[in-house]
Scaffold this active site. Structure first.
Site, short mmCIF file in Angstrom:
data_model
loop_
_atom_site.label_atom_id
_atom_site.label_comp_id
_atom_site.label_asym_id
_atom_site.label_seq_id
_atom_site.Cartn_x
_atom_site.Cartn_y
_atom_site.Cartn_z
N ASP A 77 -28.18 -14.68 -70.21
CA ASP A 77 -28.29 -14.49 -71.66
C ASP A 77 -27.30 -13.45 -72.20
O ASP A 77 -27.20 -13.30 -73.43
CB ASP A 77 -29.70 -14.05 -72.04
N LYS A 80 -33.32 -12.05 -79.12
CA LYS A 80 -32.82 -13.42 -78.98
C LYS A 80 -34.01 -14.37 -78.98
O LYS A 80 -35.00 -14.14 -78.28
CB LYS A 80 -32.05 -13.56 -77.68
#
Length: 301
Positions: A139, A13
């Site tokens: 996240d 990410k």
């Protein structure tokens, strides 16, 4: 015969920009961030079993915490209806600002749900599941979809971006772990401006980079104060031929540079690896996303 093992890729990410816009009374920080995912990451294999177990290999295996409290096992238990044996190939450096642990947890969830679907044991609707997934880490929800998005709140508000232009990325980490709590604690101003309400259309990697140059990662300054090595990483990425922008991702210490072509990204990664053999370096394509993501999510939730 149905396959007995499911494999999932845990994409790195990348926070292309990260604006810290406030802090709640419970201590959680409010963010406004553009998040993308790269063809760089860890691997998860899941196999039905009597109980829950996790084995790990890969270059960063030794840094993965063991025990039942491991995030991958916790994520699997959240959605499993029977035991699962999981194997993690750990290629992403831990505690490095690219969501490695969250991506692994999200990949475990996807793998277990696929095992259940193939066995005809679909999970019943659970209105609290989203909150419990968020409880694994801010996240994890965005990593579960692994689709370009604008992430707001503490990570629970996700607005899918339209397909991005072809863009490649080089990631570089100097081998330094930067604890996220320490970075947030060192952030002097907590109520910084958000991204523009309306985001432009980016017709090229160059247009995307030009927009990002006007944005920020508010955690970069505090992280650089904690780990000055980040300065050298950003400088090295910025000077590579074809580099469009160089910045830190997340709370660090991994940094990235964007490129308009695969050849430029691969060449830059080779140069950096030769000049800094002690760094972790990887190159890959940014996943552009799909135009019907919003419709798809509405149809499956």
């Amino acid at each position: 015969m149905l396959p007995q093992t499911i494999t999932e890729f845990a994409h790195a990410k990348i926070n292309l920009c990260l604006h810290v816009t406030g802090q709640r009374s419970d201590g959680y920080h409010l963010l406004d961030s553009l998040v993308v995912f790269a063809g760089i990451g860890d691997g998860i294999r899941a196999t039905p079993a009597q109980g829950f177990a996790l084995t790990v290999d890969g270059p960063f295996a030794a840094q993965v915490p063991g025990g039942d409290d491991n995030l991958v096992l916790r994520a699997a238990r959240l959605v499993a209806d029977q035991g699962v044996s999981l194997h993690l190939t750990k290629r992403l450096p831990p505690a490095s600002g690219i969501g490695g642990g969250s991506a692994d947890a999200a990949a475990a969830i996807r793998a277990v749900l696929r095992l259940r679907a193939m066995a005809g044991q679909m999970m019943a609707p659970d209105p609290d599941l989203g909150a419990r997934i968020l409880g694994l880490g801010a996240d994890v929800p965005v990593c579960l979809a692994s689709h370009p998005c604008r992430m707001r709140g503490i990570g629970e508000t996700l607005d899918w971006l339209p397909p991005l232009p072809d863009t490649w990325v080089v990631l570089a980490n100097p081998g330094v772990e930067v604890p996220t709590p320490a970075v947030f604690k060192a952030l002097a101003v907590k109520d910084n401006p958000a991204l523009p309400d309306a985001l432009p259309h980016w017709g090229s990697a160059e247009a995307l980079a030009a927009f990002l140059a006007e944005q920020r990662n508010d955690l970069e300054g505090p992280a650089r104060a904690i780990a000055p090595q980040i300065d050298g990483v950003i400088a090295a990425l910025a000077t590579q031929t074809g580099s469009l922008i160089a910045r830190m991702s997340g709370s660090g210490a991994t940094c990235f540079a964007l490129f308009a072509s695969e050849d430029a990204a691969l060449d830059a990664a080779d140069v950096l690896a030769a000049e800094h053999p002690e760094w972790w370096i990887a190159a890959g394509m940014i996943y552009p996303g799909r135009a019907d993501m919003g419709q798809l999510m509405r149809a499956t939730t």
